[in-house]
Design an enzyme around this catalytic site. Structure first.
Site, PDB file in Angstrom:
ATOM      1  N   GLY A 278       0.761  -1.237   0.000  1.00  0.00           N
ATOM      2  CA  GLY A 278       0.000   0.000   0.000  1.00  0.00           C
ATOM      3  C   GLY A 278       0.790   1.284   0.000  1.00  0.00           C
ATOM      4  O   GLY A 278       0.209   2.366  -0.034  1.00  0.00           O
ATOM      5  N   PRO A 321       4.745  -4.976  -0.719  1.00  0.00           N
ATOM      6  CA  PRO A 321       4.684  -3.835  -1.637  1.00  0.00           C
ATOM      7  C   PRO A 321       4.577  -4.298  -3.094  1.00  0.00           C
ATOM      8  O   PRO A 321       5.289  -5.217  -3.509  1.00  0.00           O
ATOM      9  CB  PRO A 321       6.026  -3.133  -1.405  1.00  0.00           C
ATOM     10  N   ARG A 323       3.027  -1.722  -5.906  1.00  0.00           N
ATOM     11  CA  ARG A 323       3.192  -0.444  -6.609  1.00  0.00           C
ATOM     12  C   ARG A 323       4.530   0.219  -6.314  1.00  0.00           C
ATOM     13  O   ARG A 323       5.188   0.746  -7.216  1.00  0.00           O
ATOM     14  CB  ARG A 323       2.057   0.480  -6.179  1.00  0.00           C
ATOM     15  N   ARG A 360      -6.545   3.447 -14.905  1.00  0.00           N
ATOM     16  CA  ARG A 360      -6.521   4.035 -13.566  1.00  0.00           C
ATOM     17  C   ARG A 360      -7.104   5.452 -13.535  1.00  0.00           C
ATOM     18  O   ARG A 360      -7.718   5.848 -12.564  1.00  0.00           O
ATOM     19  CB  ARG A 360      -5.103   4.013 -12.990  1.00  0.00           C
ATOM     20  N   TYR A 364     -10.099   5.473 -11.020  1.00  0.00           N
ATOM     21  CA  TYR A 364      -9.814   6.060  -9.696  1.00  0.00           C
ATOM     22  C   TYR A 364      -9.618   7.565  -9.752  1.00  0.00           C
ATOM     23  O   TYR A 364      -9.169   8.149  -8.763  1.00  0.00           O
ATOM     24  CB  TYR A 364      -8.530   5.470  -9.100  1.00  0.00           C
ATOM     25  N   CYS A 391     -13.694   4.309 -27.776  1.00  0.00           N
ATOM     26  CA  CYS A 391     -15.005   4.899 -28.024  1.00  0.00           C
ATOM     27  C   CYS A 391     -15.703   5.184 -26.717  1.00  0.00           C
ATOM     28  O   CYS A 391     -16.682   4.514 -26.360  1.00  0.00           O
ATOM     29  CB  CYS A 391     -15.829   3.956 -28.882  1.00  0.00           C
ATOM     30  N   GLU A 392     -15.174   6.135 -25.992  1.00  0.00           N
ATOM     31  CA  GLU A 392     -15.699   6.435 -24.674  1.00  0.00           C
ATOM     32  C   GLU A 392     -15.131   7.789 -24.254  1.00  0.00           C
ATOM     33  O   GLU A 392     -13.919   7.981 -24.299  1.00  0.00           O
ATOM     34  CB  GLU A 392     -15.231   5.329 -23.721  1.00  0.00           C
ATOM     35  N   TYR A 421      -0.216  -1.752 -12.090  1.00  0.00           N
ATOM     36  CA  TYR A 421      -1.654  -1.745 -12.334  1.00  0.00           C
ATOM     37  C   TYR A 421      -2.037  -1.099 -13.668  1.00  0.00           C
ATOM     38  O   TYR A 421      -3.150  -0.617 -13.824  1.00  0.00           O
ATOM     39  CB  TYR A 421      -2.416  -1.073 -11.177  1.00  0.00           C
TER      40      TYR A 421
HETATM   41  N1  LLP Z   1      -1.228  -7.091  -0.402  1.00  0.00           N
HETATM   42  C1  LLP Z   1      -2.544  -7.262  -0.592  1.00  0.00           C
HETATM   43  C2  LLP Z   1      -3.267  -8.240   0.222  1.00  0.00           C
HETATM   44  C3  LLP Z   1      -3.222  -6.496  -1.544  1.00  0.00           C
HETATM   45  O1  LLP Z   1      -4.521  -6.663  -1.712  1.00  0.00           O
HETATM   46  C4  LLP Z   1      -2.507  -5.562  -2.317  1.00  0.00           C
HETATM   47  C5  LLP Z   1      -3.166  -4.756  -3.325  1.00  0.00           C
HETATM   48  C6  LLP Z   1      -1.127  -5.435  -2.101  1.00  0.00           C
HETATM   49  C7  LLP Z   1      -0.526  -6.214  -1.132  1.00  0.00           C
HETATM   50  C8  LLP Z   1      -0.263  -4.507  -2.886  1.00  0.00           C
HETATM   51  O2  LLP Z   1      -0.615  -3.181  -2.729  1.00  0.00           O
HETATM   52  P1  LLP Z   1       0.318  -2.027  -3.350  1.00  0.00           P
HETATM   53  O3  LLP Z   1       1.610  -2.006  -2.569  1.00  0.00           O
HETATM   54  O4  LLP Z   1       0.581  -2.366  -4.781  1.00  0.00           O
HETATM   55  O5  LLP Z   1      -0.485  -0.799  -3.205  1.00  0.00           O
HETATM   56  N2  LLP Z   1      -5.703  -1.537  -8.868  1.00  0.00           N
HETATM   57  C9  LLP Z   1      -5.463  -0.573  -7.823  1.00  0.00           C
HETATM   58  C10 LLP Z   1      -4.762  -1.163  -6.652  1.00  0.00           C
HETATM   59  C11 LLP Z   1      -5.473  -2.344  -6.062  1.00  0.00           C
HETATM   60  C12 LLP Z   1      -4.604  -3.021  -5.082  1.00  0.00           C
HETATM   61  C13 LLP Z   1      -5.183  -4.283  -4.614  1.00  0.00           C
HETATM   62  N3  LLP Z   1      -4.402  -4.920  -3.621  1.00  0.00           N
HETATM   63  C14 LLP Z   1      -4.689   0.609  -8.405  1.00  0.00           C
HETATM   64  O6  LLP Z   1      -4.428   0.615  -9.591  1.00  0.00           O
HETATM   65  O7  LLP Z   1      -4.371   1.547  -7.699  1.00  0.00           O
END
Ligand code: LLP
Length: 463
Positions: A278, A321, A323, A360, A364, A391-392, A421
């Protein structure tokens, strides 16, 4: 996210809807190190380069749109996470951000573990040689086949997400004559300051079992009774694109409280906690992400303090991690097709990709930045909206972007921080062909995920 009135000037319409922009940057040709991967630069002719190769050459060789991934940057970020957490903790890269066989090999070489959340990700991980014991399987509704494959392969942990799954995994493990290491995913009731769709620690949502009201404690009770399960710890993931460590601190505090309750009720100390992923990254220069070592120190401190207060031994910490490792390592390269100036409104710059390679912005309301990459320009800044070819009307790549006013068809635009992502959430909307991912390192570029072809599309369409 900063929103302000548009600056005055002949290239700006007098009345513009509220946007995601501040004043134009002082130098439109400058590449802000906060949003570009480490080997990105401009050459003597002003062409953006990555790993020493110019984007004009890359576009010629690999076409556009395409994602260019800076392998050295990816590996450096893996090492930064691994070193920040040290040998007493585990870093699981979240494969959902972007996964391919090359990525799995790099992770393996750099000493990271891998979090997968589907049979497809598990297959990729195993195929590319990630040792099963370094894989964690996630998901709120894993199929029987996915669980069976994971248990058979011997994954290091399965993160349980419901009462049904506790029983399901236990039965499968027992049938296979195994004892599966598991964690229980809990929701800690933290409101993460991020978009609703990527916040996951409040109780009213599909992931995890709430600590409040005792469901998490009940899950522990049930898991401890089953022979097929070895309960190794508690898991919490509070959401994504978070800049502030306070949410993690509250989560750590509440998870350690549960460990203390488990000790008091069952007389055992669970040896591990996972605090999820996150950590936010810079999509625009306004974003100010924390460094892995800051996060590591903050988490270690809070867990140590909370454990001392409860008389618990400090558990092994893991994090996931996604992202923060892959996001900043790649940019998407597009070619401009049309430039449409709507007097009194705004200028639309259309590129040859869009919501099929980056959903994204539409999903979002995410902010991105963009640079004219095939040349520099001395033209004045013009506030544009960079849009795709779908087309949007919501097919927006960068909602409010300053580009030189002479931007023209044939120019190459690069959108940084698209490593996470974007390819993993890419679609075939309008039968778009998903772009390739090209890894660049030290003067060499190679395709790690090839571009889809019309043949690929038609092969699935069995008529
Ligand atoms: N661990 C779990 C259990 C998760 O569900 C996620 C992300 C992560 C780790 C990794 O999170 P990160 O470090 O990448 O933020 N599609 C969305 C993000 C959805 C994330 C879902 N889970 C976007 O494009 O922002």
């Amino acid at each position: 996210m900063s929103r302000s009135a548009h600056p005055a000037g002949p290239r700006y319409a007098d009345v513009l809807p509220e946007g995601h922009y501040t004043a134009p940057p002082a130098d439109l040709n400058a590449l802000d190190a906060r949003v570009w991967s480490r080997t990105v630069d401009r050459d003597a002719e002003g062409v953006v380069t990555v790993g020493g190769i110019g984007v004009k050459q890359l576009a010629e060789e690999f076409g556009t749109p395409a994602y260019f991934l800076d392998e050295d940057d990816f590996r450096a970020r893996c090492r930064a996470w691994r070193d920040a957490f040290g040998p007493d903790a585990d870093v699981f890269y979240a494969g959902k951000a972007f996964l391919s066989r090359a990525i799995v090999r790099w992770l393996h070489e750099e000493g990271l573990n891998l979090d997968v959340c589907s049979g497809g990700e598990l297959a990729t991980a195993l195929d590319a040689g990630m040792p099963a014991e370094r894989i964690a399987l996630h998901g709120n509704n894993k199929s029987t086949e996915e669980i069976t494959r994971a248990v058979e392969a011997g994954v290091g942990r399965i993160v349980l997400d419901s009462f049904q799954e506790i029983v399901r995994v236990a039965h499968i493990a027992e049938r296979l004559g195994k004892r599966q290491r598991v964690q229980i995913r809990v929701t800690v009731g933290v409101e993460a300051h991020t978009h609703e769709f990527i916040a996951t620690a409040h109780e009213d949502q599909k992931f995890g079992l709430p600590l409040a009201g005792g469901q998490a404690a009940e899950a522990v009770r049930r898991a401890l009774k089953l022979d097929g399960l070895e309960l190794i710890g508690i898991h919490s993931h509070i959401g994504s694109q978070i800049f502030d460590t306070s949410g993690f601190e509250v989560a750590a505090h509440r998870v350690v409280q549960l460990l203390a309750e488990v000790r008091d009720e069952h007389g055992i100390e669970l040896p591990e906690i996972d605090l999820g992923g996150g950590l936010g990254i810079a999509y625009t220069p306004d974003d100010d992400p924390r460094e892995p070592r800051e996060i590591a120190a903050a988490l270690r401190d809070i867990v140590t303090r909370e454990c001392a207060a409860s008389g618990l031994a400090v558990p092994r910490i893991s994090v996931e991690p996604g992202r923060a490792i892959v996001g900043p390592t790649a940019f998407t390269l597009y070619e401009v097709g049309t430039v449409k100036e709507l007097p009194g409104l705004r200028t639309y710059v259309s590129v040859d990709g869009g919501m099929s390679d980056n959903i994204r912005t539409a999903l979002y309301d995410a902010d991105y930045s963009v640079a004219l990459a095939s040349r520099t320009s001395t033209a004045e800044p013009m506030l544009t909206r960079v849009v795709g070819k779908h087309c949007e009307s919501g097919d927006i790549v960068v909602r409010d972007a300053f580009l030189p006013a002479d931007v023209a068809p044939g120019d190459l635009l690069a959108v940084p921080a698209t490593g996470a992502y974007c390819r993993s959430m890419a679609s075939n909307y309008n039968h778009a062909l998903r772009p390739p991912v090209v890894a660049v390192t030290d003067g060499e570029a190679r395709v790690i995920v090839r571009r889809e072809t019309e043949e690929d599309l038609l092969r699935l369409d069995v008529g």
